[in-house]
Motif scaffolding. Sequence first.
Motif, PDB file in Angstrom:
ATOM      1  N   LEU A  30     -46.811  65.967   6.847  1.00 23.73           N
ATOM      2  CA  LEU A  30     -46.615  64.545   7.102  1.00 23.73           C
ATOM      3  C   LEU A  30     -47.813  63.690   6.699  1.00 23.73           C
ATOM      4  CD1 LEU A  30     -44.835  64.521  10.579  1.00 23.73           C
ATOM      5  CD2 LEU A  30     -43.816  64.311   8.314  1.00 23.73           C
ATOM      6  N   ALA A  31     -48.977  64.308   6.479  1.00 23.69           N
ATOM      7  CA  ALA A  31     -50.180  63.525   6.174  1.00 23.69           C
ATOM      8  C   ALA A  31     -49.993  62.606   4.963  1.00 23.69           C
ATOM      9  CB  ALA A  31     -51.378  64.460   5.981  1.00 23.69           C
ATOM     10  N   PRO A  32     -49.520  63.084   3.803  1.00 19.49           N
ATOM     11  CA  PRO A  32     -49.345  62.160   2.676  1.00 19.49           C
ATOM     12  C   PRO A  32     -48.286  61.094   2.937  1.00 19.49           C
ATOM     13  CG  PRO A  32     -49.281  64.462   1.955  1.00 19.49           C
ATOM     14  CD  PRO A  32     -49.179  64.471   3.433  1.00 19.49           C
ATOM     15  N   VAL A  33     -47.283  61.421   3.752  1.00 18.55           N
ATOM     16  CA  VAL A  33     -46.230  60.444   4.051  1.00 18.55           C
ATOM     17  C   VAL A  33     -46.782  59.332   4.931  1.00 18.55           C
ATOM     18  CG1 VAL A  33     -43.922  60.137   4.996  1.00 18.55           C
ATOM     19  CG2 VAL A  33     -44.529  62.297   3.886  1.00 18.55           C
ATOM     20  N   VAL A  34     -47.477  59.703   6.003  1.00 14.86           N
ATOM     21  CA  VAL A  34     -48.047  58.702   6.906  1.00 14.86           C
ATOM     22  C   VAL A  34     -49.098  57.864   6.181  1.00 14.86           C
ATOM     23  CG1 VAL A  34     -49.362  58.386   9.038  1.00 14.86           C
ATOM     24  CG2 VAL A  34     -47.538  60.093   8.936  1.00 14.86           C
ATOM     25  N   ALA A  35     -49.828  58.473   5.263  1.00 12.01           N
ATOM     26  CA  ALA A  35     -50.833  57.723   4.516  1.00 12.01           C
ATOM     27  C   ALA A  35     -50.222  56.595   3.701  1.00 12.01           C
ATOM     28  CB  ALA A  35     -51.614  58.674   3.596  1.00 12.01           C
ATOM     29  N   GLY A  36     -48.938  56.676   3.421  1.00  9.90           N
ATOM     30  CA  GLY A  36     -48.274  55.621   2.664  1.00  9.90           C
ATOM     31  C   GLY A  36     -48.130  54.320   3.416  1.00  9.90           C
ATOM     32  N   THR A  37     -48.368  54.320   4.737  1.00  7.07           N
ATOM     33  CA  THR A  37     -48.281  53.062   5.476  1.00  7.07           C
ATOM     34  C   THR A  37     -49.412  52.113   5.107  1.00  7.07           C
ATOM     35  OG1 THR A  37     -49.572  53.946   7.334  1.00  7.07           O
ATOM     36  CG2 THR A  37     -47.170  54.193   7.432  1.00  7.07           C
ATOM     37  N   GLY A  38     -50.518  52.650   4.567  1.00  6.69           N
ATOM     38  CA  GLY A  38     -51.625  51.787   4.158  1.00  6.69           C
ATOM     39  C   GLY A  38     -51.237  50.841   3.037  1.00  6.69           C
TER      40      GLY A  38
END
Length: 584
Positions: free
Chosen positions: A182-190
């Motif tokens: 999930l780390a790359p997915v959550v990073a997309g909120t930036g």
Amino acid sequence: MGVEAGAQAARSRAMAVLRIRSRALAVALLPAALAVVLLAGGSTGHLVGPGWHAARWVMTCVGVLVLLAAGGIALIVARSRPALSPTVPIAEESAPDLYRMVRDLADRLDVPAPSAIALTPDCDSWLEDRTHPAHGPPQPEDRDELTSGLRGPHRRATAAPVLVIGSPFLWWMRVGELRAVLAPVVAGTGPSAHPDIAAARRFVRGLDAAVAVSSAPNRGPLSRAVLSGVGRVARLLLHSCREHAAQMERGVAAAAAERAQAVDYGLRIVAQEQVGLAYAGWDRLLTRVALPAWRMGRWPSRLDAGVVAALTELSRRDRLAEGFASRLGERPACDLLEEPGAVDEAASLLAARLFHGGPAESGPDWSPVGWQEYPEEVVDRKWRTDAARLHKVLDSLGIRTPDPQTEGPTLSRVLDHLSAPEGTVEAPAEAPAEEPPTAEATADADSDADEPENERCATLAAGLTAELAREEAATPTGPTTPAPDPTGLWDDGTLPLFPLQPPRSARELLADHVTAMVCCAAMDTAGATPGLDWLDGPTLLVNGERAADLTPRVLSLIEEGDPAPLKAWLIESGIRPEKPVRLV
């Protein structure tokens, strides 16, 4: 590409998309601006004369018409609802540990936390913006997620998109693996929080929704004419900004992936292997296990738990990884849910609707089934239903039982018919009660037959195809239509959205029905039992062992007209084909 470089590329492409929007607005305002110039010139004593007077009237009319058309297009683009992925919403009180893990992950990445979490019955995860004005106020069941969620006390509900997680990941992956995935997915909120990128995405989604509205069926002639023009304009704008939008999303993805490199990098490599494994097991579980149940109006209520069993069996058979047992000893990600069973059931029903169609709630013809009951309530019933259909078609073709003294359907009747010499079929004494196979069904069977051609096989396959089509037409249990949109500007279409398999060919139907008849004879005359193989679906258990060599013997009968391999297997297994069997 670094974090800043990817974000800068995404912002640059977002500005390009917004420039296209500005140009479209300028084009729409140009006739009105010319009309204003002409009117102003006439009122000040300039641009006078009959020619200028006529030009003023023409440009004023054109400007008004263009403004009305542009306003109508803008209204449809603004009011059309962009497509939302069907998901199972997860409230924070039902998964506090999961929300806490995602919140901590967002803090480590220094990005806004997602506004809520939802599950999808698929092996994928993404961020989804659900703040479009056309979606209206939150529904009652979603209000908790949108008002509590992961937000801090001073964040707005629209500050970040919703995090959608593939439900098989929660059951198959360990907690650390899920966090790494999930780390790359959550990073997309930036990047998603940047106003230019958010505005560009809203514009593109609105155009895409307007195209869908213009293509919706069941419109009147006037509506079709108006929406056709809207669709052409929306497609033109989409074509103009397609490349910029694609490059923008690539930049966002690159920036998110680069930002996530610092979080669980080594574990992410292992987790990605589990993603591929989960996808393979999920696909086999749906097509081999769930689909037979869906076709008869039953939906397995624990699909996510089933994928764990399927992958465990796959790993045991193929020895995919050393230390597999130690991995299973770690905490599974589904432990982050307060009631994993209820969530699994909701995701399983959604999967049934997405991949097969059916009502949103259980009923007499659409009911859940647990894994313990699957062999008796699905496998046994499926085989006996198929066997009954096979004998019904044989009756309609005038095929008599080899022993007139025998009462009830027998396997011998099927064996003798498919293996008898050509040209010896007796015509029925009177017209059959059922309709004969249609020309289309016969053509389908003929085109599907192997060389040398087996006429009996093709005729029986065509009869089964026609009978199954009549049953489905008489009792439709497939796709259902969602409630219409009150605005009238959006048509969700029908479910299923993602059908798993194309319709079975006539030859495949015949093989399934003959196999079902063999299994019925085995259960009624040799004490065999129905079983469930997590990877291959319904299976026959003879003396507690799986009958893995049955399929090639059935194919030898229907494709070559050779019953010897199957008869030898029947004798070896103690199955008596001349004995009547019980059908539904």
